[in-house]
Motif scaffolding. Structure first.
Motif, PDB file in Angstrom:
ATOM      1  N   VAL A  36       0.853  -1.186   0.000  1.00 41.54           N
ATOM      2  CA  VAL A  36       0.000   0.000   0.000  1.00 41.54           C
ATOM      3  C   VAL A  36       0.887   1.232   0.000  1.00 41.54           C
ATOM      4  CG1 VAL A  36      -1.763   1.298   1.247  1.00 41.54           C
ATOM      5  CG2 VAL A  36      -1.882  -1.201   1.165  1.00 41.54           C
ATOM      6  N   THR A  37       0.559   2.177  -0.891  1.00 38.27           N
ATOM      7  CA  THR A  37       1.327   3.413  -0.980  1.00 38.27           C
ATOM      8  C   THR A  37       0.361   4.577  -1.107  1.00 38.27           C
ATOM      9  OG1 THR A  37       3.211   4.476  -2.083  1.00 38.27           O
ATOM     10  CG2 THR A  37       1.639   3.314  -3.489  1.00 38.27           C
ATOM     11  N   THR A  38       0.863   5.741  -1.524  1.00 40.54           N
ATOM     12  CA  THR A  38       0.017   6.931  -1.578  1.00 40.54           C
ATOM     13  C   THR A  38      -0.117   7.456  -3.006  1.00 40.54           C
ATOM     14  OG1 THR A  38       1.978   8.229  -0.918  1.00 40.54           O
ATOM     15  CG2 THR A  38       0.392   7.630   0.817  1.00 40.54           C
ATOM     16  N   VAL A  39       0.869   8.204  -3.493  1.00 40.16           N
ATOM     17  CA  VAL A  39       0.723   8.887  -4.776  1.00 40.16           C
ATOM     18  C   VAL A  39       1.187   8.011  -5.944  1.00 40.16           C
ATOM     19  CG1 VAL A  39       0.864  11.206  -3.799  1.00 40.16           C
ATOM     20  CG2 VAL A  39       2.961  10.031  -4.479  1.00 40.16           C
ATOM     21  N   ALA A  40       0.712   8.367  -7.137  1.00 41.09           N
ATOM     22  CA  ALA A  40       0.961   7.547  -8.326  1.00 41.09           C
ATOM     23  C   ALA A  40       2.440   7.361  -8.664  1.00 41.09           C
ATOM     24  CB  ALA A  40       0.215   8.140  -9.525  1.00 41.09           C
ATOM     25  N   PRO A  41       3.305   8.372  -8.556  1.00 39.59           N
ATOM     26  CA  PRO A  41       4.724   8.115  -8.863  1.00 39.59           C
ATOM     27  C   PRO A  41       5.340   7.043  -7.970  1.00 39.59           C
ATOM     28  CG  PRO A  41       4.296  10.458  -8.887  1.00 39.59           C
ATOM     29  CD  PRO A  41       3.061   9.817  -8.341  1.00 39.59           C
ATOM     30  N   LEU A  42       4.963   7.029  -6.694  1.00 42.78           N
ATOM     31  CA  LEU A  42       5.473   5.972  -5.812  1.00 42.78           C
ATOM     32  C   LEU A  42       4.906   4.625  -6.220  1.00 42.78           C
ATOM     33  CD1 LEU A  42       5.365   7.603  -2.260  1.00 42.78           C
ATOM     34  CD2 LEU A  42       7.010   7.925  -4.114  1.00 42.78           C
ATOM     35  N   ARG A  43       3.636   4.603  -6.564  1.00 40.88           N
ATOM     36  CA  ARG A  43       3.021   3.361  -7.042  1.00 40.88           C
ATOM     37  C   ARG A  43       3.787   2.807  -8.228  1.00 40.88           C
ATOM     38  NH1 ARG A  43       0.538   3.055 -12.046  1.00 40.88           N
ATOM     39  NH2 ARG A  43      -0.780   4.853 -11.611  1.00 40.88           N
ATOM     40  N   ASN A  44       4.172   3.676  -9.167  1.00 40.04           N
ATOM     41  CA  ASN A  44       4.883   3.211 -10.345  1.00 40.04           C
ATOM     42  C   ASN A  44       6.283   2.702 -10.003  1.00 40.04           C
ATOM     43  OD1 ASN A  44       6.758   4.477 -12.957  1.00 40.04           O
ATOM     44  ND2 ASN A  44       5.269   2.856 -13.300  1.00 40.04           N
ATOM     45  N   ILE A  45       6.999   3.408  -9.132  1.00 39.78           N
ATOM     46  CA  ILE A  45       8.330   2.960  -8.732  1.00 39.78           C
ATOM     47  C   ILE A  45       8.252   1.572  -8.102  1.00 39.78           C
ATOM     48  CG2 ILE A  45      10.254   3.385  -7.132  1.00 39.78           C
ATOM     49  CD1 ILE A  45       9.755   6.402  -7.550  1.00 39.78           C
ATOM     50  N   ILE A  46       7.275   1.378  -7.226  1.00 37.80           N
ATOM     51  CA  ILE A  46       7.121   0.087  -6.544  1.00 37.80           C
ATOM     52  C   ILE A  46       6.766  -1.005  -7.545  1.00 37.80           C
ATOM     53  CG2 ILE A  46       5.810  -1.166  -4.788  1.00 37.80           C
ATOM     54  CD1 ILE A  46       5.373   1.685  -3.472  1.00 37.80           C
ATOM     55  N   GLU A  47       5.874  -0.704  -8.491  1.00 39.47           N
ATOM     56  CA  GLU A  47       5.496  -1.681  -9.523  1.00 39.47           C
ATOM     57  C   GLU A  47       6.696  -2.058 -10.386  1.00 39.47           C
ATOM     58  OE1 GLU A  47       0.824  -0.478 -10.400  1.00 39.47           O
ATOM     59  OE2 GLU A  47       2.434   0.455 -11.551  1.00 39.47           O
ATOM     60  N   GLU A  48       7.528  -1.076 -10.715  1.00 34.58           N
ATOM     61  CA  GLU A  48       8.678  -1.353 -11.583  1.00 34.58           C
ATOM     62  C   GLU A  48       9.637  -2.343 -10.926  1.00 34.58           C
ATOM     63  OE1 GLU A  48       8.727  -0.545 -14.554  1.00 34.58           O
ATOM     64  OE2 GLU A  48       7.844   1.414 -14.894  1.00 34.58           O
ATOM     65  N   VAL A  49       9.745  -2.268  -9.608  1.00 40.45           N
ATOM     66  CA  VAL A  49      10.640  -3.184  -8.895  1.00 40.45           C
ATOM     67  C   VAL A  49       9.936  -4.502  -8.575  1.00 40.45           C
ATOM     68  CG1 VAL A  49      12.065  -3.503  -6.829  1.00 40.45           C
ATOM     69  CG2 VAL A  49      11.931  -1.242  -7.906  1.00 40.45           C
ATOM     70  N   GLY A  50       8.696  -4.417  -8.139  1.00 37.96           N
ATOM     71  CA  GLY A  50       7.990  -5.612  -7.678  1.00 37.96           C
ATOM     72  C   GLY A  50       7.402  -6.469  -8.772  1.00 37.96           C
ATOM     73  N   GLY A  51       7.095  -5.870  -9.932  1.00 33.72           N
ATOM     74  CA  GLY A  51       6.552  -6.636 -11.045  1.00 33.72           C
ATOM     75  C   GLY A  51       5.308  -7.414 -10.671  1.00 33.72           C
ATOM     76  N   ASP A  52       5.222  -8.652 -11.143  1.00 34.73           N
ATOM     77  CA  ASP A  52       4.006  -9.432 -10.943  1.00 34.73           C
ATOM     78  C   ASP A  52       4.016 -10.258  -9.655  1.00 34.73           C
ATOM     79  OD1 ASP A  52       5.766 -11.448 -11.612  1.00 34.73           O
ATOM     80  OD2 ASP A  52       4.845 -11.900 -13.551  1.00 34.73           O
ATOM     81  N   ARG A  53       5.011 -10.046  -8.800  1.00 37.18           N
ATOM     82  CA  ARG A  53       5.005 -10.718  -7.497  1.00 37.18           C
ATOM     83  C   ARG A  53       4.266  -9.903  -6.442  1.00 37.18           C
ATOM     84  NH1 ARG A  53       8.518 -15.179  -6.723  1.00 37.18           N
ATOM     85  NH2 ARG A  53       8.445 -14.844  -4.456  1.00 37.18           N
ATOM     86  N   ILE A  54       3.808  -8.710  -6.821  1.00 40.25           N
ATOM     87  CA  ILE A  54       3.134  -7.847  -5.852  1.00 40.25           C
ATOM     88  C   ILE A  54       1.886  -7.235  -6.476  1.00 40.25           C
ATOM     89  CG2 ILE A  54       5.344  -7.280  -4.747  1.00 40.25           C
ATOM     90  CD1 ILE A  54       5.108  -4.483  -5.999  1.00 40.25           C
TER      91      ILE A  54
END
Length: 328
Positions: A36-54
């Motif tokens: 769980v995060t807050t703003v969209a740029p953080l969401r994207n950074i986390i997705e870029e690292v976590g990929g489909d495991r999160i």
């Protein structure tokens, strides 16, 4: 004939809607780890690292003022279920932080990226975030070199709670960080073409204090006061004098902070007004190829450079799509 609900009935209806939303969040199913995060740029950074495991849930809707955002009751269910909570910190999302601390599981890490990425002596205080207020400017993610720091912190946190995925997260982070360094170089090339007298930024909301110095741009000031109200007439007059004296060719606004005073200041100061910069509203919609932090910054820099009289061609054809790859 319109019937008016009794106050007690109206209150009951509001509570029922809130409880239903919370229950829906409690019943939601998520693939992999829930972050769980807050703003969209953080969401994207986390997705870029976590990929489909999160699965990443961003609590702040895009286009919303994150500084004044108050999370809805439905956020409680997501925070309770979260395996990891990552926010920007630096006092940007205090209501969300308080809600997370009150509702998250005791073993769920709560990570404040900004507090880890820079030390207190690197904090930037400015017109919108004065030092006497105690809140440093939190917009670190608009600077690619600091987005790299964020990605590295995310990599470390995901690897701690999911050691089996550590190699996968590392490979994703490597690709993403390489893209950020490519962006850093392209921005440096583009901003270097701006005529030296025009390398000055004045924005409505102070979103680029960590970005501008890296590329030789001077922040002249910001229009929005620190309490996010409209500037007073005296402040407007002072800004107009400052812009005229500095010879600033353009002032930049944001769709998230529409302001009629921006146009007035531009007209009086003899500057061009551009209101399309963004600090946390990514292009397109979630799932679109361009809905990335890199996509947002390419659009921002192209706008800045072009309006200030430079050549933004270094950004032509820059790949703004996501870099993460599916796990095997």
């Amino acid at each position: 004939m319109h019937r008016v609900l009794a106050p007690w009935l109206l209150l009951a209806l509001v509570l029922a809607i809130a409880l239903t939303a919370s229950a829906c969040a409690d019943d939601a199913e998520y693939d992999g780890l829930l972050v769980v995060t807050t703003v969209a740029p953080l969401r994207n950074i986390i997705e870029e690292v976590g990929g489909d495991r999160i699965t990443v849930v961003a609590l702040v809707p895009e286009g919303t003022n994150s500084h004044t955002f108050d999370p809805p009751p439905s956020a409680v269910g997501e925070l309770e279920k979260a395996d990891l909570i990552i926010i920007n910190g630096l006092n940007l999302e205090l209501p969300t932080l308080e809600l997370a601390e009150a509702n998250a599981s005791e073993d769920t890490p709560i990570v404040l990226l900004g507090n880890l990425a820079v030390s207190p002596d690197e904090y930037v205080f400015d017109f919108s975030f004065p030092e006497e207020g105690g809140n440093p400017n939190p917009h670190l993610w608009t600077a690619p070199h600091l987005a790299v720091e964020y990605a590295e912190i995310v990599l470390g946190e995901l690897s701690k709670i999911d050691p089996d995925g550590a190699d996968y997260y590392a490979a994703n982070a490597e690709r993403f960080i390489a893209r950020l360094w490519e962006l850093d170089e392209a921005i440096a090339q583009a901003t270097a073409t701006i005529p030296e007298p025009h390398r000055k930024l004045i924005t409505y909301h102070d979103s680029f204090p960590y970005f501008a110095p890296r590329y030789g741009l001077e922040i002249i000031g910001a229009i929005q006061p620190s309490d996010f109200s409209k500037p007073a007439p005296r402040e407007v007059a002072d800004l107009i004098d400052q812009i005229r004296a500095a010879g600033v060719p353009a002032i930049f606004g944001s769709e998230v902070f529409p302001s009629e005073v921006l146009e007035t200041i531009a007209q009086e100061a003899g500057a061009v007004q551009v209101s399309t910069l963004s600090d946390d509203d990514l292009p397109g919609s979630p799932g679109d190829p361009q809905n990335t932090l890199v996509g947002m910054m390419v659009e921002n820099v192209r706008t800045m450079v072009t309006v200030l009289g430079g050549d933004a061609s270094a950004l032509d054809g820059f790949d703004t799509s996501s870099t993460w790859q599916p796990s095997e």
